[in-house]
Scaffold this motif. Structure first.
Motif, PDB file in Angstrom:
ATOM      1  N   MET A   1       0.845  -1.090   0.056  1.00  0.00           N
ATOM      2  CA  MET A   1      -0.012  -0.016  -0.001  1.00  0.00           C
ATOM      3  C   MET A   1       0.817   1.277  -0.049  1.00  0.00           C
ATOM      4  O   MET A   1       1.757   1.138   0.671  1.00  0.00           O
ATOM      5  N   ALA A   2       0.545   2.221  -0.794  1.00  0.00           N
ATOM      6  CA  ALA A   2       1.378   3.421  -1.063  1.00  0.00           C
ATOM      7  C   ALA A   2       1.441   4.183   0.655  1.00  0.00           C
ATOM      8  O   ALA A   2       0.560   4.168   1.216  1.00  0.00           O
ATOM      9  N   LYS A   3       2.581   4.798   0.461  1.00  0.00           N
ATOM     10  CA  LYS A   3       2.595   5.813   1.787  1.00  0.00           C
ATOM     11  C   LYS A   3       2.878   7.034   1.409  1.00  0.00           C
ATOM     12  O   LYS A   3       3.584   7.353   0.270  1.00  0.00           O
ATOM     13  N   ASN A   7       8.482  14.845   4.136  1.00  0.00           N
ATOM     14  CA  ASN A   7       9.807  15.424   4.121  1.00  0.00           C
ATOM     15  C   ASN A   7      10.536  15.047   5.402  1.00  0.00           C
ATOM     16  O   ASN A   7       9.999  14.791   6.627  1.00  0.00           O
ATOM     17  N   GLY A   8      11.472  14.514   5.095  1.00  0.00           N
ATOM     18  CA  GLY A   8      12.745  13.869   6.121  1.00  0.00           C
ATOM     19  C   GLY A   8      14.273  14.221   5.729  1.00  0.00           C
ATOM     20  O   GLY A   8      14.461  15.122   5.016  1.00  0.00           O
ATOM     21  N   LEU A   9      15.308  13.511   6.729  1.00  0.00           N
ATOM     22  CA  LEU A   9      16.494  13.796   6.546  1.00  0.00           C
ATOM     23  C   LEU A   9      17.122  13.389   4.751  1.00  0.00           C
ATOM     24  O   LEU A   9      17.875  14.006   4.382  1.00  0.00           O
ATOM     25  N   LYS A  10      16.368  12.626   4.150  1.00  0.00           N
ATOM     26  CA  LYS A  10      16.853  12.014   3.106  1.00  0.00           C
ATOM     27  C   LYS A  10      16.346  13.051   1.888  1.00  0.00           C
ATOM     28  O   LYS A  10      16.520  12.929   0.740  1.00  0.00           O
ATOM     29  N   GLY A  11      15.076  13.936   2.376  1.00  0.00           N
ATOM     30  CA  GLY A  11      14.555  14.815   1.382  1.00  0.00           C
ATOM     31  C   GLY A  11      13.117  14.267   1.343  1.00  0.00           C
ATOM     32  O   GLY A  11      12.458  13.660   2.353  1.00  0.00           O
ATOM     33  N   ILE A  12      12.396  14.506   0.312  1.00  0.00           N
ATOM     34  CA  ILE A  12      11.059  14.135   0.092  1.00  0.00           C
ATOM     35  C   ILE A  12      10.821  12.761  -0.061  1.00  0.00           C
ATOM     36  O   ILE A  12      11.441  12.178  -1.250  1.00  0.00           O
ATOM     37  N   THR A  13      10.220  11.739   0.457  1.00  0.00           N
ATOM     38  CA  THR A  13      10.333  10.140   0.268  1.00  0.00           C
ATOM     39  C   THR A  13       8.762   9.992   0.154  1.00  0.00           C
ATOM     40  O   THR A  13       7.975  10.596   0.956  1.00  0.00           O
ATOM     41  N   GLY A  14       8.518   8.877  -0.557  1.00  0.00           N
ATOM     42  CA  GLY A  14       7.485   8.162  -0.557  1.00  0.00           C
ATOM     43  C   GLY A  14       7.319   6.708  -0.959  1.00  0.00           C
ATOM     44  O   GLY A  14       8.614   6.393  -1.357  1.00  0.00           O
ATOM     45  N   PHE A  15       6.492   5.856  -0.815  1.00  0.00           N
ATOM     46  CA  PHE A  15       6.398   4.475  -1.142  1.00  0.00           C
ATOM     47  C   PHE A  15       5.209   4.140  -2.069  1.00  0.00           C
ATOM     48  O   PHE A  15       4.369   4.526  -1.581  1.00  0.00           O
ATOM     49  N   GLU A  20       1.034  -0.163  -7.965  1.00  0.00           N
ATOM     50  CA  GLU A  20       0.868   1.475  -8.001  1.00  0.00           C
ATOM     51  C   GLU A  20       1.726   2.249  -8.798  1.00  0.00           C
ATOM     52  O   GLU A  20       1.511   2.988  -9.642  1.00  0.00           O
ATOM     53  N   ARG A  21       3.131   1.541  -8.947  1.00  0.00           N
ATOM     54  CA  ARG A  21       4.090   2.349  -9.824  1.00  0.00           C
ATOM     55  C   ARG A  21       3.841   2.076 -11.108  1.00  0.00           C
ATOM     56  O   ARG A  21       3.870   2.824 -12.061  1.00  0.00           O
ATOM     57  N   GLU A  22       3.396   0.834 -11.539  1.00  0.00           N
ATOM     58  CA  GLU A  22       3.191   0.546 -12.910  1.00  0.00           C
ATOM     59  C   GLU A  22       1.793   1.403 -13.365  1.00  0.00           C
ATOM     60  O   GLU A  22       1.541   1.687 -14.615  1.00  0.00           O
ATOM     61  N   LYS A 107      11.999   2.144  -8.322  1.00  0.00           N
ATOM     62  CA  LYS A 107      12.228   1.819  -7.050  1.00  0.00           C
ATOM     63  C   LYS A 107      10.998   1.811  -6.066  1.00  0.00           C
ATOM     64  O   LYS A 107       9.997   2.870  -6.284  1.00  0.00           O
ATOM     65  N   ASP A 108      10.841   0.871  -5.192  1.00  0.00           N
ATOM     66  CA  ASP A 108       9.645   1.058  -4.078  1.00  0.00           C
ATOM     67  C   ASP A 108       9.721   2.589  -3.502  1.00  0.00           C
ATOM     68  O   ASP A 108       8.701   3.046  -3.474  1.00  0.00           O
ATOM     69  N   GLU A 109      10.710   2.828  -2.877  1.00  0.00           N
ATOM     70  CA  GLU A 109      11.049   4.010  -2.119  1.00  0.00           C
ATOM     71  C   GLU A 109      11.489   5.282  -3.177  1.00  0.00           C
ATOM     72  O   GLU A 109      12.387   5.082  -4.018  1.00  0.00           O
TER      73      GLU A 109
END
Length: 189
Positions: A1-3, A7-15, A20-22, A107-109
């Motif tokens: 399931m998408a997350k 905003n975090g230490l690595k930058g803006i991240t999502g999963f 969902e990616r396809e 990538k997933d993340e």
């Protein structure tokens, strides 16, 4: 399931899950194909280099017209002149953002730089505009009707499926914009 994007230490991240990616990759590819300009063998190379396109016309597909609207509602001549001067570069900018966002789907993340976040914001906006046009969303009431569709198991036809996809893209874009705003807030501290 998408997350949601955050905003975090690595930058803006999502999963995103592979399906969902396809889905997003397919939607972005569809919008790219809608925006791809026609190749013309007889086109003046200098005009192409500076982005001038004297053969351009107002799009007949309502979704493409929503992506590339007229600049003046009551002046077709001025709108056409502006379109001749700017449409090629606008198409290229939109296609570039869609392709850049699609590359992040390997990538997933998803980890976005500020530039990557802008590309994603533009790409998701264009995907949503096309979906909104296909769903015939014209006002707040139409949008509310579409937002009522939340359960994938209830998708029985193309319209309900598109409504769910529109809602997913909307949720994703909203989370991205919130994360982008958080990066601005953290810079001001």
């Amino acid at each position: 399931m998408a997350k949601a994007f955050k905003n975090g230490l690595k930058g803006i991240t999502g999963f995103l899950e592979p399906a969902e990616r396809e889905l997003l990759r397919s939607l972005m590819d569809d919008v790219i194909s809608m925006l791809q300009p026609e190749d013309r063998a007889s086109q003046d190379p200098l005009a192409a280099m500076i982005g001038l396109d004297m053969d351009v016309r107002e799009p007949t597909d309502r979704a493409v017209k929503r992506l590339l609207p007229n600049v003046m509602k009551n002046d077709d001549g001025a709108s056409l002149e502006f379109r001749q001067l700017t449409e090629r570069s606008l198409r290229e900018t939109k296609i570039g953002a869609l392709r850049a966002a699609a590359l992040d789907l390997d990538k997933d993340e998803i980890v976005l730089t500020p530039e990557g976040a802008r590309h994603w914001s533009m790409a998701l906006n264009d995907v949503r505009l096309v979906l909104a046009e296909r769903l015939d969303i014209r006002d707040e009431e139409d949008a509310e009707h579409v937002h009522l569709m939340q359960d994938w198991s209830q998708a029985e036809d193309v319209e309900s499926y598109l409504a769910l996809v529109y809602n997913f893209a909307t949720w994703l874009q909203e989370s991205l914009v919130q994360a982008m705003l958080q990066t601005l807030d953290s810079r001001q501290l």
